[in-house]
Scaffold this motif. Structure first.
Motif, PDB file in Angstrom:
ATOM      1  N   ALA A  75       0.718  -1.273   0.278  1.00  0.00           N
ATOM      2  CA  ALA A  75       0.125  -0.117  -0.001  1.00  0.00           C
ATOM      3  C   ALA A  75       1.015   1.304   0.026  1.00  0.00           C
ATOM      4  CB  ALA A  75      -0.995  -0.059   1.227  1.00  0.00           C
ATOM      5  N   SER A  76       1.994   1.161   0.366  1.00  0.00           N
ATOM      6  CA  SER A  76       2.963   2.266   0.483  1.00  0.00           C
ATOM      7  C   SER A  76       3.770   2.631  -0.826  1.00  0.00           C
ATOM      8  CB  SER A  76       3.812   2.203   1.765  1.00  0.00           C
ATOM      9  OG  SER A  76       4.991   2.913   1.497  1.00  0.00           O
ATOM     10  N   ALA A  90      11.712  -8.114 -10.014  1.00  0.00           N
ATOM     11  CA  ALA A  90       9.977  -8.359  -9.630  1.00  0.00           C
ATOM     12  C   ALA A  90       9.406  -7.117 -10.183  1.00  0.00           C
ATOM     13  CB  ALA A  90       9.829  -8.226  -7.915  1.00  0.00           C
ATOM     14  N   LYS A  91       8.071  -7.102 -10.517  1.00  0.00           N
ATOM     15  CA  LYS A  91       7.189  -6.210 -10.993  1.00  0.00           C
ATOM     16  C   LYS A  91       6.583  -5.706  -9.446  1.00  0.00           C
ATOM     17  CE  LYS A  91       4.978  -8.812 -13.732  1.00  0.00           C
ATOM     18  NZ  LYS A  91       4.090  -9.421 -14.432  1.00  0.00           N
ATOM     19  N   TYR A  92       5.931  -4.488  -9.752  1.00  0.00           N
ATOM     20  CA  TYR A  92       5.402  -4.017  -8.199  1.00  0.00           C
ATOM     21  C   TYR A  92       3.987  -3.383  -8.651  1.00  0.00           C
ATOM     22  CZ  TYR A  92       9.830  -5.231  -6.210  1.00  0.00           C
ATOM     23  OH  TYR A  92      10.807  -5.832  -5.658  1.00  0.00           O
ATOM     24  N   ILE A  93       3.158  -3.373  -7.594  1.00  0.00           N
ATOM     25  CA  ILE A  93       1.932  -2.750  -7.825  1.00  0.00           C
ATOM     26  C   ILE A  93       1.632  -2.243  -6.630  1.00  0.00           C
ATOM     27  CG2 ILE A  93      -0.641  -3.164  -8.177  1.00  0.00           C
ATOM     28  CD1 ILE A  93      -0.064  -5.074 -10.359  1.00  0.00           C
ATOM     29  N   GLU A  94       1.112  -1.046  -6.372  1.00  0.00           N
ATOM     30  CA  GLU A  94       0.487  -0.332  -5.200  1.00  0.00           C
ATOM     31  C   GLU A  94      -0.966  -0.724  -5.167  1.00  0.00           C
ATOM     32  OE1 GLU A  94       1.368   4.176  -5.315  1.00  0.00           O
ATOM     33  OE2 GLU A  94      -0.381   4.277  -3.928  1.00  0.00           O
ATOM     34  N   GLY A  95      -1.147  -1.413  -3.887  1.00  0.00           N
ATOM     35  CA  GLY A  95      -2.484  -1.555  -3.646  1.00  0.00           C
ATOM     36  C   GLY A  95      -2.771  -2.044  -2.363  1.00  0.00           C
ATOM     37  N   ALA A  97      -4.037  -5.000   0.270  1.00  0.00           N
ATOM     38  CA  ALA A  97      -4.028  -6.534   0.516  1.00  0.00           C
ATOM     39  C   ALA A  97      -5.612  -7.065   0.465  1.00  0.00           C
ATOM     40  CB  ALA A  97      -3.317  -6.828   1.825  1.00  0.00           C
ATOM     41  N   GLU A  98      -6.620  -6.161   1.049  1.00  0.00           N
ATOM     42  CA  GLU A  98      -7.813  -6.678   1.177  1.00  0.00           C
ATOM     43  C   GLU A  98      -8.688  -6.060   0.120  1.00  0.00           C
ATOM     44  OE1 GLU A  98      -6.110  -4.048   3.017  1.00  0.00           O
ATOM     45  OE2 GLU A  98      -7.281  -2.701   3.781  1.00  0.00           O
ATOM     46  N   SER A  99      -8.241  -5.451  -0.948  1.00  0.00           N
ATOM     47  CA  SER A  99      -8.998  -5.397  -2.179  1.00  0.00           C
ATOM     48  C   SER A  99      -7.745  -5.423  -3.321  1.00  0.00           C
ATOM     49  CB  SER A  99      -9.753  -4.179  -2.240  1.00  0.00           C
ATOM     50  OG  SER A  99      -9.074  -2.981  -1.983  1.00  0.00           O
ATOM     51  N   MET A 100      -7.160  -6.512  -3.577  1.00  0.00           N
ATOM     52  CA  MET A 100      -6.324  -6.660  -4.657  1.00  0.00           C
ATOM     53  C   MET A 100      -6.592  -6.307  -5.928  1.00  0.00           C
ATOM     54  SD  MET A 100      -3.872  -9.794  -3.185  1.00  0.00           S
ATOM     55  CE  MET A 100      -4.264 -10.601  -1.790  1.00  0.00           C
ATOM     56  N   PRO A 101      -5.596  -5.720  -6.660  1.00  0.00           N
ATOM     57  CA  PRO A 101      -6.214  -5.344  -8.335  1.00  0.00           C
ATOM     58  C   PRO A 101      -5.543  -6.385  -9.128  1.00  0.00           C
ATOM     59  CG  PRO A 101      -3.958  -4.193  -7.272  1.00  0.00           C
ATOM     60  CD  PRO A 101      -4.620  -5.018  -6.358  1.00  0.00           C
ATOM     61  N   PHE A 102      -6.054  -7.794  -8.805  1.00  0.00           N
ATOM     62  CA  PHE A 102      -5.659  -8.780  -9.644  1.00  0.00           C
ATOM     63  C   PHE A 102      -6.821  -9.619  -9.914  1.00  0.00           C
ATOM     64  CE2 PHE A 102      -2.264  -8.347  -6.657  1.00  0.00           C
ATOM     65  CZ  PHE A 102      -1.193  -7.818  -7.679  1.00  0.00           C
ATOM     66  N   PRO A 103      -6.889 -10.324 -10.936  1.00  0.00           N
ATOM     67  CA  PRO A 103      -8.194 -11.181 -11.464  1.00  0.00           C
ATOM     68  C   PRO A 103      -8.046 -12.535 -10.777  1.00  0.00           C
ATOM     69  CG  PRO A 103      -6.400 -11.279 -13.108  1.00  0.00           C
ATOM     70  CD  PRO A 103      -5.739 -10.091 -12.328  1.00  0.00           C
ATOM     71  N   GLU A 104      -8.984 -13.139 -10.555  1.00  0.00           N
ATOM     72  CA  GLU A 104      -9.338 -14.302  -9.801  1.00  0.00           C
ATOM     73  C   GLU A 104      -8.129 -15.241 -10.553  1.00  0.00           C
ATOM     74  OE1 GLU A 104     -13.075 -16.176  -9.923  1.00  0.00           O
ATOM     75  OE2 GLU A 104     -13.762 -14.148  -9.116  1.00  0.00           O
TER      76      GLU A 104
END
Ligand SMILES: C[S@@+](CC[C@H](N)C(=O)[O-])C[C@H]1O[C@@H](n2cnc3c(N)ncnc32)[C@H](O)[C@@H]1O
Length: 210
Positions: A75-76, A90-95, A97-104
């Protein structure tokens, strides 16, 4: 209650690293500590791996040695920019944990290193649901985090560590039966490994094939 030391540990990466280096001595050193959750996990280089709440990338840098498809989520934005220096492969994504921006069913492995204790109980519950959602059937969720020690010496040292560096969420986490939450979310074949007089736990659990 948290002390100024917690603020320093987030502000100064060298301080965070020094504290985790010191804490890692209880399991035989930093290298072992950072790979504790990978115990007995068979990883191949094409596996999709998520380092959940990756922070400064201190565990991510070991994950990239096992897979070329590692994603760090945190988140930071500051933590992510530091992780990009520490583990650039690695690739990084800000987001969140409780609403992850990834598909199922995106990941084969979800890994979390000393992060779940930072979450409020509701966040923890939602995060476990999210981990289950983003894992492929047969995928594994593995994490290392605090656990109530069985050894009196570690009871004292963990108590002191939490007093100096942690907040109420860590105390709540110690009272939480995470294995039970995992079953309620739908995970199966959960196993728990204890280290450092019981003050650290690794939990590995699987999303079952339908
Ligand atoms: C104690 S650090 C652990 C970092 C790293 N995994 C390690 O082993 O050093 C916890 C990290 O979780 C992140 N974090 C806390 N709550 C979060 C949330 N709800 N969603 C995503 N990241 C979160 C923080 O920004 C921080 O980088």
């Amino acid at each position: 209650m948290a002390t100024i030391l917690r603020e320093w540990s987030y502000r100064y990466p060298w301080f965070y690293n020094a504290i985790s280096w010191l804490a890692a001595l209880s399991v035989g050193g930093e290298q072992r500590f950072r790979q504790l959750a990978l115990t007995d996990i068979e990883m191949t280089s094409d596996m999709e791996v998520l380092d959940l709440c990756c922070g400064n990338g201190q565990a991510t840098r070991y994950l990239v040695q096992h897979s070329s498809k590692v994603t760090g989520l945190d988140a930071s934005p500051l933590a992510i920019s530091r992780a990009q220096q520490v583990a650039p492969d690695a690739k990084y994504i800000e987001g969140w944990a409780e609403s992850m921006p990834f598909p199922e069913q995106r990941f084969d492995v979800v890994h979390a290193s000393v992060a779940l204790h930072e979450l409020q109980p509701v966040q923890l519950w939602r995060t476990l649901q999210e981990v289950h959602r983003v894992l492929k059937p047969g995928g594994v969720f593995t994490f290392v985090d605090f656990h109530p020690p069985f050894h009196p010496l570690f009871n004292v040292s963990l108590g002191l560590f939490i007093l100096l560096f942690e907040t109420e969420t860590a105390r709540q986490f110690l009272k939480t039966d995470v294995a039970d939450l995992l079953v309620r979310v739908g995970f199966r074949q959960t196993r728990r490994l204890l280290y450092a007089g019981g003050s650290l736990q690794v939990i590995q659990t699987y999303k079952v094939e339908p």
